[in-house]
Design a protein around this motif. Sequence first.
Motif, short mmCIF file in Angstrom:
data_model
loop_
_atom_site.label_atom_id
_atom_site.label_comp_id
_atom_site.label_asym_id
_atom_site.label_seq_id
_atom_site.Cartn_x
_atom_site.Cartn_y
_atom_site.Cartn_z
N THR A 116 2.64 58.25 20.62
CA THR A 116 2.80 59.55 21.28
C THR A 116 2.12 60.65 20.47
OG1 THR A 116 4.92 58.77 22.08
CG2 THR A 116 4.50 61.13 22.27
N PHE A 117 2.38 60.58 19.15
CA PHE A 117 1.82 61.60 18.27
C PHE A 117 0.28 61.56 18.30
CE2 PHE A 117 0.03 62.48 14.04
CZ PHE A 117 0.33 63.84 13.93
N LEU A 118 -0.24 60.34 18.13
CA LEU A 118 -1.69 60.21 18.08
C LEU A 118 -2.33 60.55 19.43
CD1 LEU A 118 -2.25 57.01 15.93
CD2 LEU A 118 -2.54 59.39 15.28
N ALA A 119 -1.66 60.11 20.51
CA ALA A 119 -2.22 60.40 21.83
C ALA A 119 -2.33 61.91 22.02
CB ALA A 119 -1.35 59.78 22.92
N GLN A 120 -1.28 62.60 21.53
CA GLN A 120 -1.30 64.06 21.66
C GLN A 120 -2.36 64.66 20.73
OE1 GLN A 120 2.56 65.76 21.16
NE2 GLN A 120 2.10 67.46 22.51
N LYS A 121 -2.37 64.10 19.54
CA LYS A 121 -3.30 64.61 18.54
C LYS A 121 -4.75 64.37 18.99
CE LYS A 121 -4.37 65.80 14.20
NZ LYS A 121 -4.13 67.16 13.71
N PHE A 122 -4.98 63.16 19.46
CA PHE A 122 -6.34 62.82 19.86
C PHE A 122 -6.79 63.61 21.09
CE2 PHE A 122 -5.93 58.29 17.93
CZ PHE A 122 -6.03 58.85 16.66
N SER A 123 -5.82 63.92 21.94
CA SER A 123 -6.22 64.62 23.17
C SER A 123 -6.45 66.10 22.94
CB SER A 123 -5.13 64.44 24.24
OG SER A 123 -3.95 65.08 23.81
N GLN A 124 -6.11 66.54 21.71
CA GLN A 124 -6.37 67.96 21.45
C GLN A 124 -7.87 68.20 21.41
OE1 GLN A 124 -4.32 68.91 17.86
NE2 GLN A 124 -2.33 69.10 18.86
N SER A 125 -8.25 69.38 21.88
CA SER A 125 -9.67 69.69 21.99
C SER A 125 -10.31 69.81 20.61
CB SER A 125 -9.82 71.00 22.76
OG SER A 125 -11.16 71.30 22.91
N LYS A 126 -11.48 69.24 20.50
CA LYS A 126 -12.19 69.31 19.22
C LYS A 126 -13.62 69.79 19.44
CE LYS A 126 -9.39 65.65 17.45
NZ LYS A 126 -8.68 65.41 18.70
#
Lengths: 736, 303
Positions: free
Chosen positions: A726-736
């Motif tokens: 969940t954490f990574l999915a959220q983290k990864f989906s953050q705009s970069k």
Amino acid sequence: MSFLNAIMLAGIAAVSVPIIIHLLNRRKFKTVTWAAMKFVKLSVDQNQRRMRIEDLILLLIRCALVALLALALARPASKDTVSDALGQTKVTAFVILDNSYSMDLQGRDGKNTFEEARSAAQETLKALPSGSAVGVLLASDIVQGVIDEPTYDLNQAEQAIKDANVGHHATDLYPAVEYAVKALKPLQTAQPKEVYVITDGQASGWRQNSEIQQLIVDNKGSINFYVLRVGEDDFQANLAVTKMDISSGLTPINHPLRFEVEIANHGVNERQDVTIDLFVNDEESPRDQVNIPSVVAGGTVTVPLFTRLEKEGYYAIRAAFKDPEQADPLAADNKNHLVVRAVKELRVLLVDGDQKGSDVRDHESFFLQVALSPVADHYVQVDVKAPEELTQTGLERYTTVIMTNVPRFQESDIDLIKNYLRSGGGLIFYPGDKVDREYYNEELFSKHGILPSPWGVAVGDAGQDEQYVEFQKRAFEHPVTSPWNNPEFGSLGVARTFRWHPLEEKVDGESKLKESGLPRVVLRYEKKALGVQEEGELGGPAIMERNWGKGKVYQFSSTADTDWCDLPIRGASVVPLIYRIIGSIQANQDSGLNLKVGQPFRKTLAVHQSSAEGFVFDPGLSRTNNLTAQTINGEPVLQFEDTHRAGFYSFQLKGAAATVQRFAVQPNQRESDLRKVADGDLPAGADVIRWKSNSNFKDMVQKKRVGAELWLWVLGIVLLLAGLETFLAQKFSQSK
Amino acid sequence: MDVKHSDLLDSEAISRAEALGLHARFVVEGYMSGEHKSPYRGFAVEFAQHREYTHGDDTRHVDWKVEARTDRLFVKQYEQETNYVANVLLDGSESMMYASGSHTKLQYGKMIAAVLSFIILHQRDAVALGIFDEDMKDYAPRSDSKASLNDIMSRLAAFKGSEETDIGSTLHNMAVQTPRRGIFVIISDFFDEEEVVMEGIQHLRFIGHEVIVFHTLDPYELEFPFNGLVEFDGLENIPRILTRPAEIRQTYQREFDAFQSRIKEGCEKNGVHYVLVDTSEPLAQIMSNYLSFRMRTSKGKQQ
């Protein structure tokens, strides 16, 4: 590493699900017609590698999640783990506690075997992982399910073990093991199943060893079997009063009564100077005493003890070693009990079908009359009637009615006989040359089911004295004839029979009439063809019996006079035989006075007593049990089932004029043989543990179990991974 | 999509534009008298200087008083308020066809062009309209006649857009073809080679044209607000790209901002008015903001 629910491992195949979802998601997109492609391409080029790695990481985590979830559901367990921190595998178990009376043995170290077994059972409960379910069975030759279905309430199980008592049954562990297996097998639980048999290892308890072995084999892998042996490893000598019987069969008052008492030495050494006392009721002084100089190892000695009973009524007769404490430490079989009903007189009716001779000695019933009532003032009163007089004769006042060579009966006679039997009367049928065999077979055997067997076509020639058959000389099984197993009691084998109607031991299509009991053989002939001696084999029945209604019917195969046999003039044989037969009829009328352990006591009441109450006092447990009348077969009956301890019990009907009636419960004499079974002879596949109070039993059992369950840990990892995902999915989906 | 003339004229925008007027930042050459100062001394009302009469000069401008005194012919020269030519260039390339809302950038650009043409013609200035992609696709020659408005509108409405764009070469061509100084209004998203674009602008400036850039962008191009998995289908022959835009938004915005800044800075560096046009904003507001700004800066110059 093993799995308690291995089928769930198939769920690991579900790791393909995230991959499939991933691939499907890649096909599920929206298309945007876009102008600023240059910037999208620039952004993608800068992030593509990172996004692929992130996708791969998430995919791997999701696959791992699914795989680990399947793994957790498969309930992995590891034997290598010794710590309780992982949580032990919960089990569903049955504790089978041997409570046969051999468990009551006081060990040389002063410990009671059953107390030791109780401790072992409690340790077994403590060794169960928390959350386990357990049932508790008391095992002897019956199964008492004190907790007959596994309960998670281990306190209840512990209390049940605390409350358990030794019974006076013999041991047969197979029924209890079978019960436990049947209860465990259908349980749809992935929990390991265990059966603990806590026993002293008495050999007789494992006589169905092969059947137990089969149960273990059939359930290998699903049920683990443990045998906890308690008590001493070697067996102690045991002297037992195994049997007591009144040899005369009848119990008239003010006549010397002979009681045959059997002593068995179950030790390996000869026992000398054994004194046996005979007590009546609660008297402290013995009425009679016999000293037995020697009882050989493994042998039995039967001795007579005498007493007189002064007045009519019930008497509790007890045969016991003079010094039971010194006799041996197994107290239960150091005494034997018998309840008898003393009577003032007995009336017997002889129905004589052949009274044509002017000399009374030619009458069919003459010898029986002499045998039954040798003197004028004898306690057995005999009346002789012709068959035609039967209708006018009231049968109820007779203990027994004997039919000698009666050709046939009128229809009214049959009704009379049946009513007589229904009220508990006894009938004895003798054949003879006047008997209409076809009529007897058709009417009394087939139609009414009164005779135990049809009479076959008579064989032998009564006119010669060279060819004959003799009665059996050993291996008497019926209670009436069993005293003759003791050679000192005399022999029936001296009587010769020249002609007889063969009786059928097993008759096809046995009477389906509900009042007819199963036919039993009382006495057999030796097996030999006419004139040809064949030692060692038993032949066909000479006397048979069956219950009918509340009564009893005996059937002889040869005559009551000396026309076909010489038994009637063999006084030493015929007198005790006929007395014991009549005695058994009387005892049948008093049925319930002497019971085997576990056999319920029943007191049939009059119809108007359907709401009667009574109580039974159990001296062994100092407990009073209240009874309420119940209806059995249309009759009000007071029934007491808790007859698991040997000894005298007192029954009393509630009411002003109620008298105390005693009944005796006999232990199973087989249990007196304390020989142990060797570990090697116990069923293979069961773990045999010599239980010691200071042994680390819990560790021993745990090591044999599957081990510690790891599913909780795996589930923990699953949860951690889920959180990480969940954490990574959220983290990864953050705009970069 | 067919576009009617009336669709191109935002009445609110026009009224505000008329009120504010369009003031040239610099003095431009014009052939009609008007509010714009001509850089050339000619025949306006305000006398600037005399020069000797040459053949062909209009005898109406001979200063007869000077001839009486000096017996030589001089003509009067005036610093004249003059009309200018506004060259409105609209990018009609395929990238201008994008719309997140109801209007494509091209439609929005058409409205800008229409509004500006209307205002300029009503100020008695001349307008020339060019619609281009990789080259000039449609061109309305300069005209100061209000009647030509109809022609301009028709051309705007009729244009459907095309595939490629080449702003730089178009501007170079226009610079070459339009030697007389005027105003160039460029309406485009500038999705082209930035350096070439800037070179074209520099060329126009070098000749002396005032250049106004209407950088026309869709709000989605500015914000990139897409979520989920999206396949971007390029309008100008760039292969499709499948990606999760949310995850690259910052990069995109960074790159796009940089692009926008480069255009803007390039404009400012060359003295070009840069107007960012967000097609989600009302056209009237954009026009009034710019014209207000233009009027302020024009007055500042005059003072």
